[in-house]
Structure formats: C-alpha cells, structure tokens
Design a protein around this motif. Structure first.
Motif, short mmCIF file in Angstrom:
data_model
loop_
_atom_site.label_atom_id
_atom_site.label_comp_id
_atom_site.label_asym_id
_atom_site.label_seq_id
_atom_site.Cartn_x
_atom_site.Cartn_y
_atom_site.Cartn_z
N ALA A 120 3.01 19.86 -2.00
CA ALA A 120 4.20 20.00 -2.85
C ALA A 120 5.47 19.64 -2.09
N GLU A 121 5.37 19.18 -0.84
CA GLU A 121 6.55 18.84 -0.05
C GLU A 121 7.22 17.60 -0.62
N SER A 122 8.53 17.54 -0.42
CA SER A 122 9.30 16.39 -0.90
C SER A 122 9.10 15.21 0.04
N GLY A 123 9.09 14.03 -0.53
CA GLY A 123 8.94 12.82 0.27
C GLY A 123 8.72 11.61 -0.61
N LEU A 124 8.79 10.45 0.03
CA LEU A 124 8.56 9.18 -0.66
C LEU A 124 7.05 8.90 -0.69
N ILE A 125 6.51 8.76 -1.89
CA ILE A 125 5.08 8.52 -2.05
C ILE A 125 4.89 7.04 -2.36
N ILE A 126 4.11 6.36 -1.53
CA ILE A 126 3.82 4.94 -1.72
C ILE A 126 2.33 4.80 -2.03
N THR A 127 2.04 4.19 -3.19
CA THR A 127 0.66 3.94 -3.60
C THR A 127 0.35 2.47 -3.34
N VAL A 128 -0.67 2.23 -2.53
CA VAL A 128 -1.06 0.86 -2.15
C VAL A 128 -2.29 0.46 -2.94
N GLU A 129 -2.21 -0.69 -3.62
CA GLU A 129 -3.33 -1.20 -4.40
C GLU A 129 -3.59 -2.66 -4.02
N PRO A 130 -4.70 -2.95 -3.34
CA PRO A 130 -5.02 -4.36 -3.04
C PRO A 130 -5.41 -5.09 -4.31
N ILE A 131 -4.90 -6.31 -4.48
CA ILE A 131 -5.16 -7.06 -5.71
C ILE A 131 -5.75 -8.45 -5.47
N ALA A 132 -5.70 -8.96 -4.25
CA ALA A 132 -6.25 -10.29 -4.00
C ALA A 132 -6.53 -10.45 -2.52
N VAL A 133 -7.57 -11.26 -2.22
CA VAL A 133 -7.95 -11.59 -0.85
C VAL A 133 -8.17 -13.08 -0.77
N ASN A 134 -7.56 -13.72 0.22
CA ASN A 134 -7.72 -15.16 0.41
C ASN A 134 -8.08 -15.43 1.87
N PRO A 135 -9.39 -15.48 2.16
CA PRO A 135 -9.78 -15.72 3.55
C PRO A 135 -9.36 -17.09 4.07
N LEU A 136 -9.20 -18.07 3.16
CA LEU A 136 -8.85 -19.42 3.60
C LEU A 136 -7.47 -19.44 4.25
N THR A 137 -6.52 -18.71 3.68
CA THR A 137 -5.18 -18.65 4.25
C THR A 137 -4.99 -17.45 5.19
N GLY A 138 -5.99 -16.55 5.23
CA GLY A 138 -5.88 -15.37 6.08
C GLY A 138 -4.86 -14.38 5.59
N GLN A 139 -4.76 -14.23 4.26
CA GLN A 139 -3.77 -13.32 3.69
C GLN A 139 -4.39 -12.51 2.57
N ALA A 140 -3.83 -11.34 2.34
CA ALA A 140 -4.21 -10.48 1.22
C ALA A 140 -2.93 -10.02 0.53
#
Length: 367
Positions: A99-119
C-alpha cells in the motif's frame, strides 16, 4: 422303339442328367470354349498382369502404420496444448502487494526482432497513493521518468496537471539467431524517476527522486518470455527480459527439416537406382527431381519465424539437402543419356509387337 406312334430315342444317362462325357479312362473332358471368349480371357489376363495389385498389409506393416499414426497424434496433442499456453510471461520479483506510495510501471513485451537485435515493450505508468496526484489522477508536480537500455536512454516528461500515461520503447537484445530454433535472446531495462522544475533559462532542475515499483504482464506470440523484476519499491529499478522460441515453433521447424531430408534421400536413392540400371530412366523421374530443386527452397520459407539463410540449420542440414537433390537430378539425367539407341529401338519394337499381336475383342463382337 415306337410308343404311341412316335419313336423315342434313349439318351445315355450321363447326357440325360447334364454330366460331361467320360473317356475310357474315366477322365472328365473340359468343355469347349468359344474362340471369342478365349481371346477375351487372354487379353484380360495380360491386362491383369500388367496392372499392379495392392499388396496385402502384413502384421509388421500394420504395426509400423500404427506407430506412425500414434507419433503424429502425440505431436499434434503436444503442439496444441503448448500453443494454448504460449505467449505468456513468466514473471519473478516485482512490487508485490503493498500500500506504499510510489510510481508503478507495468512492462508488457509486444514484439521481438532477432534480425535487428531489438525488442519492443509497452510501458504503462500510474501513481499509487494520493500524495503526488489529486482526486482526478492529475499530477501535482512535474515528473520525469528515465528509461535506459543497451540502445540508449529515453526520457518521458509529464507536466503538472497532466495524467501519467503509457509509451512504447525499444530495447536491445543479445542472442545468436543462427541457433534457430533453440536461440535465446536477452535484454535489460533500468528505470529512475524524479520531480523537476524548469528554470527561466529553460534548464531542468531535479527537485527530488521518486520511488518506483515494477510489474509485468502479457507476452509475445511465438515466444516464451521470462521477466526478472526488481523487488519492492526503490529509487532505482531494473529488470531483465529473456525470449526463447515457443515449443510449437521448435517442433514444426524440426518436422519440416526432417521432411526435407526424407524427400531428398528418396530422390537420391531413385537417382542411384536409375544410374546403376536397376530402374528404367524416365523423363518423369527427371521432372520430379528437378521440381525438388524449386520446392526445397520454398519449403525453407515456411519455417515459422525462420532466420535468414546461413543459420546453423542451413550449414549442418538444409544446404546438404539441396546438394543431395542436385546430385539426384544429375544422376537421373546421366542415366537417361546413357540409354543406347538400340535399347530404345528394341523396347519400342517389343511394345509395338505386343500391341499388334493382341486381338481386339470388339472386332469379333457379334461374330
């Protein structure tokens, strides 16, 4: 003998009762068959001999067929069951219930591109508590969130009176795509946040850090994701992401690879048989092996999320499959070219002679 004015002829018993005549030795004589029926029967026997009949399935063949069907059914069940569970995210760590106050960041991966080495990941930000936002969820102070990864640093600024929102960011991932379909790609993110004021000269001055908590959800289709998040609330948070190929992708890649090996192996065996005169070299065989040279590269494009040509599956297997198909096509062409003209003429003359000596039963119809 006359009876009532008519002559009655006595027939032998064997004729009277429909039995065939017996010779002196007591052997039955075969009935006479018309010539037309004999010719038709002869032609029928020739055609039956020329037409292959299905071979009865032996007990061994039945067992092999049952094993093959069982393997196919097992693979289907495994792929379907794992496919329904794919695209999920295995999360460890995170903010947890607090219940502590703070900034909550929700991370959701949506794409993976091994050819460019990026997600690509989607970041959704919200404030837990009431000390930084009003009753409508609007910020009381200017807020800055800094996201860092191997591809660089990105800042998201929210001025007072606005609501926290979401943004998309790209992270760098490291992995060997050449290990397809067993390649693993990993990347990381770090977060920090603070409040700030803007001076008269336009410069930004930080007024204090904010605590951050992380959580993760969602996943990428065709990939199994693992998210390792920092625990609790902290001024500095980090997370590691790992992506590996889904089970269905691995199974289908291996199945297509095995099918390509089987096709090219059959073609090579047929080419060797034709080259060594164990089978007749025909144009159809050359057409089939030549078609494989176009079908195999097309089959390579059907690998799910397949890598470019040059991966380990190509170096160790697939390029050799194409080499086998080329050798098979070459052997069939050489075998066809080695057929002598005399042998071809002899075969043609034999076929013509067999057709000319074969009577046509339609000519005798009604004779």
């Amino acid at each position: 003998m006359r009876r009532l004015g008519r002559r009655v002829r006595h027939r032998p018993d064997h004729v009277r009762h429909g039995h065939p005549a017996r010779g002196s030795g007591g052997v039955l004589h075969a009935p006479q068959v018309p010539a037309r029926l004999a010719v038709a029967a002869s032609i029928g026997r020739r055609r039956a001999a020329a037409t292959p009949r299905p071979r009865p399935l032996s007990s061994r063949g039945r067992r092999v067929l049952i094993v093959i069907l069982a393997l196919v059914a097992l693979l289907y069940v495994l792929v379907v069951s794992f496919y329904n569970a794919e695209g999920t995210n295995n999360v460890t760590g995170g903010i947890g219930p607090t219940a502590e106050s703070g900034l909550i960041i929700t991370v959701e991966p949506i794409a993976v591109n091994p050819l460019t080495g990026q997600a690509t990941v989607d970041l959704s930000m919200a404030w837990q508590g009431s000390d930084m936002v009003d009753a409508d969820g609007h910020l009381r102070e200017n807020t800055r969130v800094t996201i860092s990864s191997s591809v660089g640093t990105q800042e998201a600024k929210f001025i007072a009176g606005d609501s926290l929102g979401r943004l998309e960011t790209t992270i760098g991932i490291d992995g060997e795509q050449s290990n397809y379909p067993f390649d693993v790609h990993t990347g990381g993110l770090t977060f920090s946040a603070d409040t700030y004021t803007k001076a008269s000269d336009g410069s930004i001055q930080s007024t204090g850090p904010l605590v951050i908590g992380l959580q993760s959800t969602g996943g990428v289709s065709g990939w199994d994701t693992t998210s390792a998040l920092g625990v609790g609330l902290s001024e500095y948070q980090g997370m590691d992401l790992s992506f590996n190929r889904a089970f269905s992708t691995q199974v289908f890649a291996l199945v297509l690879l095995a099918l390509a090996v089987i096709l090219s192996s059959f073609a090579l065996v047929v080419g060797v048989l034709a080259f060594t005169n164990r089978r007749k070299a025909e144009v159809g065989l050359m057409s089939w092996t030549a078609a494989l040279l176009f079908a195999l590269p097309l089959l390579r494009n059907y690998f799910p999320n397949g890598p470019p040509v040059g991966a380990s599956i190509d170096i160790f297997v697939y390029l050799w499959v194409i080499v086998m198909a080329v050798i098979a096509a070459t052997l069939n062409v050489i075998a066809w070219m080695n057929q002598t003209r005399d042998a071809l003429y002899a075969a043609s003359a034999h076929v013509e002679a067999s057709h000319s000596n074969e009577p046509n039963p339609e000519l005798h119809h009604g004779a």
